[in-house]
Design a protein around this motif. Structure first.
Motif, PDB file in Angstrom:
ATOM      1  N   ALA A  19       0.861  -1.299   0.026  1.00 13.75           N
ATOM      2  CA  ALA A  19       0.263  -0.262   0.108  1.00 13.75           C
ATOM      3  C   ALA A  19       0.801   1.298   0.032  1.00 13.75           C
ATOM      4  CB  ALA A  19      -0.951  -0.058   1.216  1.00 13.75           C
ATOM      5  N   VAL A  20       2.025   1.208   0.529  1.00 13.29           N
ATOM      6  CA  VAL A  20       2.862   2.306   0.814  1.00 13.29           C
ATOM      7  C   VAL A  20       3.964   2.533  -0.480  1.00 13.29           C
ATOM      8  CG1 VAL A  20       4.505   3.419   2.116  1.00 13.29           C
ATOM      9  CG2 VAL A  20       2.691   2.668   3.218  1.00 13.29           C
ATOM     10  N   TYR A  21       4.663   1.272  -0.478  1.00 16.62           N
ATOM     11  CA  TYR A  21       5.989   1.219  -1.581  1.00 16.62           C
ATOM     12  C   TYR A  21       5.481   0.615  -3.037  1.00 16.62           C
ATOM     13  CZ  TYR A  21       8.175   2.398   2.689  1.00 16.62           C
ATOM     14  OH  TYR A  21       8.841   2.884   3.736  1.00 16.62           O
ATOM     15  N   GLY A  22       4.351  -0.050  -2.975  1.00 14.81           N
ATOM     16  CA  GLY A  22       3.948  -0.571  -4.335  1.00 14.81           C
ATOM     17  C   GLY A  22       4.339  -2.086  -4.338  1.00 14.81           C
ATOM     18  N   GLY A  23       4.190  -2.708  -5.600  1.00 12.20           N
ATOM     19  CA  GLY A  23       4.350  -4.046  -5.834  1.00 12.20           C
ATOM     20  C   GLY A  23       3.154  -5.021  -5.505  1.00 12.20           C
ATOM     21  N   SER A  24       3.288  -6.177  -5.984  1.00 11.41           N
ATOM     22  CA  SER A  24       2.141  -6.899  -5.863  1.00 11.41           C
ATOM     23  C   SER A  24       1.882  -7.829  -4.790  1.00 11.41           C
ATOM     24  CB  SER A  24       1.927  -7.821  -7.315  1.00 11.41           C
ATOM     25  OG  SER A  24       0.782  -8.954  -6.959  1.00 11.41           O
ATOM     26  N   ILE A  25       0.938  -8.133  -4.129  1.00  2.00           N
ATOM     27  CA  ILE A  25       0.898  -8.947  -2.919  1.00  2.00           C
ATOM     28  C   ILE A  25       0.803 -10.379  -3.409  1.00  2.00           C
ATOM     29  CG2 ILE A  25       0.049  -7.419  -1.385  1.00  2.00           C
ATOM     30  CD1 ILE A  25      -2.699  -8.426  -1.376  1.00  2.00           C
ATOM     31  N   TYR A  26       0.549 -10.678  -4.798  1.00  5.00           N
ATOM     32  CA  TYR A  26       0.312 -11.941  -5.209  1.00  5.00           C
ATOM     33  C   TYR A  26       1.477 -12.443  -6.148  1.00  5.00           C
ATOM     34  CZ  TYR A  26      -4.373 -10.497  -3.975  1.00  5.00           C
ATOM     35  OH  TYR A  26      -5.617  -9.909  -3.207  1.00  5.00           O
ATOM     36  N   PRO A  34       8.589  -0.805  -8.514  1.00  2.00           N
ATOM     37  CA  PRO A  34       9.057   0.269  -9.429  1.00  2.00           C
ATOM     38  C   PRO A  34       9.025   1.480  -8.934  1.00  2.00           C
ATOM     39  CG  PRO A  34       8.235  -1.589 -10.710  1.00  2.00           C
ATOM     40  CD  PRO A  34       7.699  -1.917  -9.569  1.00  2.00           C
ATOM     41  N   LYS A  35       7.619   1.744  -8.442  1.00  2.00           N
ATOM     42  CA  LYS A  35       7.333   3.271  -8.120  1.00  2.00           C
ATOM     43  C   LYS A  35       8.357   3.671  -6.958  1.00  2.00           C
ATOM     44  CE  LYS A  35       3.772   3.099  -4.543  1.00  2.00           C
ATOM     45  NZ  LYS A  35       2.463   3.666  -3.852  1.00  2.00           N
ATOM     46  N   SER A  36       8.760   2.709  -6.154  1.00  2.00           N
ATOM     47  CA  SER A  36       9.741   3.105  -4.827  1.00  2.00           C
ATOM     48  C   SER A  36      11.213   2.613  -5.174  1.00  2.00           C
ATOM     49  CB  SER A  36       9.403   2.451  -3.703  1.00  2.00           C
ATOM     50  OG  SER A  36       9.190   1.198  -3.640  1.00  2.00           O
ATOM     51  N   ASN A  37      11.359   2.293  -6.429  1.00  2.00           N
ATOM     52  CA  ASN A  37      12.759   1.665  -6.873  1.00  2.00           C
ATOM     53  C   ASN A  37      13.354   0.607  -5.929  1.00  2.00           C
ATOM     54  OD1 ASN A  37      14.855   1.453  -8.743  1.00  2.00           O
ATOM     55  ND2 ASN A  37      15.933   3.018  -7.535  1.00  2.00           N
ATOM     56  N   ALA A  38      12.364  -0.381  -5.293  1.00  2.00           N
ATOM     57  CA  ALA A  38      12.576  -1.239  -4.465  1.00  2.00           C
ATOM     58  C   ALA A  38      12.249  -2.700  -5.063  1.00  2.00           C
ATOM     59  CB  ALA A  38      12.101  -0.787  -3.123  1.00  2.00           C
ATOM     60  N   LEU A  39      12.997  -3.361  -4.313  1.00  2.00           N
ATOM     61  CA  LEU A  39      12.576  -4.866  -4.521  1.00  2.00           C
ATOM     62  C   LEU A  39      12.414  -5.397  -3.256  1.00  2.00           C
ATOM     63  CD1 LEU A  39      13.557  -7.372  -7.232  1.00  2.00           C
ATOM     64  CD2 LEU A  39      13.906  -8.004  -4.624  1.00  2.00           C
ATOM     65  N   PHE A  40      11.270  -6.223  -2.811  1.00  2.00           N
ATOM     66  CA  PHE A  40      10.909  -6.658  -1.380  1.00  2.00           C
ATOM     67  C   PHE A  40      11.176  -8.466  -1.509  1.00  2.00           C
ATOM     68  CE2 PHE A  40       8.828  -2.931  -1.645  1.00  2.00           C
ATOM     69  CZ  PHE A  40       9.333  -2.132  -0.525  1.00  2.00           C
ATOM     70  N   VAL A  41      11.693  -8.811  -0.610  1.00  2.00           N
ATOM     71  CA  VAL A  41      12.043 -10.379  -0.541  1.00  2.00           C
ATOM     72  C   VAL A  41      11.453 -10.801   0.661  1.00  2.00           C
ATOM     73  CG1 VAL A  41      13.794 -12.247  -0.526  1.00  2.00           C
ATOM     74  CG2 VAL A  41      14.375 -10.203  -1.921  1.00  2.00           C
ATOM     75  N   PHE A  42      10.573 -11.887   0.735  1.00  2.00           N
ATOM     76  CA  PHE A  42       9.908 -12.509   1.727  1.00  2.00           C
ATOM     77  C   PHE A  42      10.334 -13.903   1.894  1.00  2.00           C
ATOM     78  CE2 PHE A  42       7.221  -8.790   0.177  1.00  2.00           C
ATOM     79  CZ  PHE A  42       6.955  -8.197   1.317  1.00  2.00           C
ATOM     80  N   SER A  43      10.790 -14.285   3.130  1.00  2.00           N
ATOM     81  CA  SER A  43      11.277 -15.755   3.168  1.00  2.00           C
ATOM     82  C   SER A  43      10.498 -16.295   4.357  1.00  2.00           C
ATOM     83  CB  SER A  43      12.734 -15.522   4.000  1.00  2.00           C
ATOM     84  OG  SER A  43      13.244 -16.834   4.134  1.00  2.00           O
ATOM     85  N   ASP A  44       9.767 -17.353   4.065  1.00  2.00           N
ATOM     86  CA  ASP A  44       9.196 -18.181   4.908  1.00  2.00           C
ATOM     87  C   ASP A  44       9.587 -19.573   4.692  1.00  2.00           C
ATOM     88  OD1 ASP A  44       7.106 -19.202   6.484  1.00  2.00           O
ATOM     89  OD2 ASP A  44       5.436 -18.487   5.312  1.00  2.00           O
ATOM     90  N   PRO A  45      10.711 -20.010   5.673  1.00  2.00           N
ATOM     91  CA  PRO A  45      11.212 -21.385   5.505  1.00  2.00           C
ATOM     92  C   PRO A  45      10.047 -22.300   5.933  1.00  2.00           C
ATOM     93  CG  PRO A  45      12.572 -19.733   6.987  1.00  2.00           C
ATOM     94  CD  PRO A  45      11.279 -19.016   6.610  1.00  2.00           C
ATOM     95  N   ALA A  46       9.143 -22.219   6.793  1.00  2.00           N
ATOM     96  CA  ALA A  46       8.198 -23.286   7.153  1.00  2.00           C
ATOM     97  C   ALA A  46       7.353 -23.495   5.829  1.00  2.00           C
ATOM     98  CB  ALA A  46       7.344 -22.678   8.152  1.00  2.00           C
ATOM     99  N   ALA A  47       6.882 -22.393   5.306  1.00  2.00           N
ATOM    100  CA  ALA A  47       5.736 -22.752   3.862  1.00  2.00           C
ATOM    101  C   ALA A  47       6.764 -23.147   2.850  1.00  2.00           C
ATOM    102  CB  ALA A  47       5.172 -21.415   3.862  1.00  2.00           C
ATOM    103  N   GLY A  95      20.360  -0.619  -9.442  1.00  2.00           N
ATOM    104  CA  GLY A  95      20.374   0.215  -8.279  1.00  2.00           C
ATOM    105  C   GLY A  95      19.114   0.030  -7.390  1.00  2.00           C
ATOM    106  N   ARG A  96      18.186  -0.706  -7.718  1.00  2.00           N
ATOM    107  CA  ARG A  96      17.174  -0.951  -7.002  1.00  2.00           C
ATOM    108  C   ARG A  96      17.494  -1.483  -5.570  1.00  2.00           C
ATOM    109  NH1 ARG A  96      12.003  -3.895 -10.104  1.00  2.00           N
ATOM    110  NH2 ARG A  96      11.499  -2.026 -11.296  1.00  2.00           N
ATOM    111  N   THR A  97      16.784  -1.091  -4.291  1.00  2.00           N
ATOM    112  CA  THR A  97      17.330  -1.441  -2.845  1.00  2.00           C
ATOM    113  C   THR A  97      16.472  -2.686  -2.761  1.00  2.00           C
ATOM    114  OG1 THR A  97      15.693  -0.098  -2.019  1.00  2.00           O
ATOM    115  CG2 THR A  97      17.851   0.920  -2.447  1.00  2.00           C
ATOM    116  N   ILE A  98      17.247  -3.568  -2.019  1.00  2.00           N
ATOM    117  CA  ILE A  98      16.439  -4.924  -1.538  1.00  2.00           C
ATOM    118  C   ILE A  98      16.095  -4.860  -0.157  1.00  2.00           C
ATOM    119  CG2 ILE A  98      16.761  -7.317  -1.469  1.00  2.00           C
ATOM    120  CD1 ILE A  98      19.133  -7.128  -3.491  1.00  2.00           C
ATOM    121  N   HIS A  99      14.869  -5.250   0.182  1.00  2.00           N
ATOM    122  CA  HIS A  99      14.445  -5.325   1.725  1.00  2.00           C
ATOM    123  C   HIS A  99      13.863  -6.510   1.932  1.00  2.00           C
ATOM    124  CE1 HIS A  99      14.375  -0.600   1.862  1.00  2.00           C
ATOM    125  NE2 HIS A  99      14.149  -0.862   0.593  1.00  2.00           N
ATOM    126  N   LEU A 100      14.592  -7.108   2.974  1.00  2.00           N
ATOM    127  CA  LEU A 100      14.416  -8.484   3.249  1.00  2.00           C
ATOM    128  C   LEU A 100      13.363  -8.683   4.816  1.00  2.00           C
ATOM    129  CD1 LEU A 100      15.176 -11.706   3.304  1.00  2.00           C
ATOM    130  CD2 LEU A 100      17.134 -11.024   4.833  1.00  2.00           C
TER     131      LEU A 100
END
Length: 343
Positions: A19-26, A34-47, A95-100
């Motif tokens: 909702a704040v930074y953009g990107g799909s939840i699916y 892209p709108k925040s020049n970022a890339l989000f990485v979600f780790s879920d070892p159990a799943a 140059g995109r930032t990665i957020h873990l």
């Protein structure tokens, strides 16, 4: 929601982040925004375990500091360097930032997964990704990409005890093909490819600039290509040991001559000592190879006479790079006028 400060330790959800930074939840665990020049990485070892994502988590620190491993996208069949995987790899050049983020339970009474923000990371500049073998949801072995993430700032990361890689439950040895060469991606050649064909670079990591040596990888690749040009079959092994996290992988196994190699990018006594220890440890665990497997250290140039004598005293061969190619043992790998090593 109009604002969300990404502070290490923040508990949030993918919906709030999008909702704040953009990107799909699916879009899986790798989400470009892209709108925040970022890339989000979600780790879920159990799943992820049901898809063979058993590599995720904080690995043992190495010479370059903290390391987080993250399995790429693709739940069945061989993973490919496309879509989310390509988006993550492309951060080396765009140059995109990665957020873990790491999963942190569920919202009470809902299926919504909570996410703990670990912090900002970046791909390891020396070896951004490695190729491993893992079972998919149908229990078929397949190739997966394991990305190597490093802290990107000095702000600190929110790392908890449960974030470490889980220990292996049993011994396993999986044969790997020759050292994987991740294909260059369109649009990344100008910067990323250049980075990985030079002997060294300077990476900004917590604690100040650090020189990251790539000599070892370049040396190993060149030697592998040389062996293949001589008709040799090269591969390696992915090994897990009960009670220990992660896997370990020898640099190179020449199946034609039954020789296990460990390469070092610097010809120093300490580097050779490390190579000796690694070879002896690997030999304890490697099974299903012909009897009499030989050990060899691969170096970029000649070590001192006493280091040579050390290797000879242990029965470990030495191969060094020369202007003409490679010189050393076993002799069947080289052709005149390369000089064999006899002490």
């Amino acid at each position: 929601m109009t604002s969300l400060d990404l502070v290490p330790g923040l508990i949030t959800t993918r919906e709030e982040v999008a909702a704040v930074y953009g990107g799909s939840i699916y879009s899986g665990g790798i989400v470009p925004a892209p709108k925040s020049n970022a890339l989000f990485v979600f780790s879920d070892p159990a799943a992820g375990a049901k898809h063979g994502y058993t590599f995720d988590g904080w690995a043992e620190d190495d010479d370059e500091g903290p390391l987080f491993l993250y399995t790429g996208a693709g739940g069945t069949g061989h993973q490919e360097m496309v879509r989310g995987n390509k988006s993550l790899m492309d951060t080396l050049s765009n140059g995109r930032t990665i957020h873990l983020f790491v999963s942190s339970g569920r919202v009470k009474g809902k299926k919504l997964v909570m996410q703990r923000y670990v912090g900002r990371v970046k791909l390891d500049e020396s070896e951004p990704v490695v190729e491993r073998q893992a079972p998919d949801s149908a229990h078929e072995m397949r190739r997966v990409f394991v990305f190597r993430l490093r802290p990107a700032t000095e702000d600190g990361l929110n790392v908890l005890e449960g974030d470490v890689q889980p220990p292996a439950q049993e011994f396993s040895q999986v044969e790997l093909p020759k050292k994987p060469k991740i294909p260059a991606q369109p649009g990344t050649k100008d910067k990323a490819t250049e980075q990985h064909t030079t002997p060294q670079t300077t990476a900004n990591v917590p604690g100040g600039p650090r020189t990251v040596h790539r000599r070892e990888g370049l040396l190993c690749t060149a030697f592998e290509e040389f062996l293949e040009s001589q008709g040799h079959v090269c591969k390696s092994f992915q090994i897990t040991v009960p009670g220990e996290p992660g896997t370990f992988t020898p640099d190179l196994y020449d199946a034609t001559d039954n020789v296990l190699y460990e390469a070092k990018g610097l010809t120093t006594r300490n580097n050779v000592r490390t190579a000796i220890g690694q070879l002896l440890d690997y030999r304890r665990h490697i099974k299903d190879v012909p009897d009499g497997m030989r050990l060899a250290v691969l170096l970029p140039d000649e070590p001192t006479p006493d280091v040579r004598a050390l290797l000879e005293s242990l029965g470990i061969a030495l191969v060094t790079r020369t202007p003409e190619g490679f010189a050393g043992f076993p002799l069947s790998m080289v052709e005149a006028p390369l000089s064999p090593i006899h002490g």
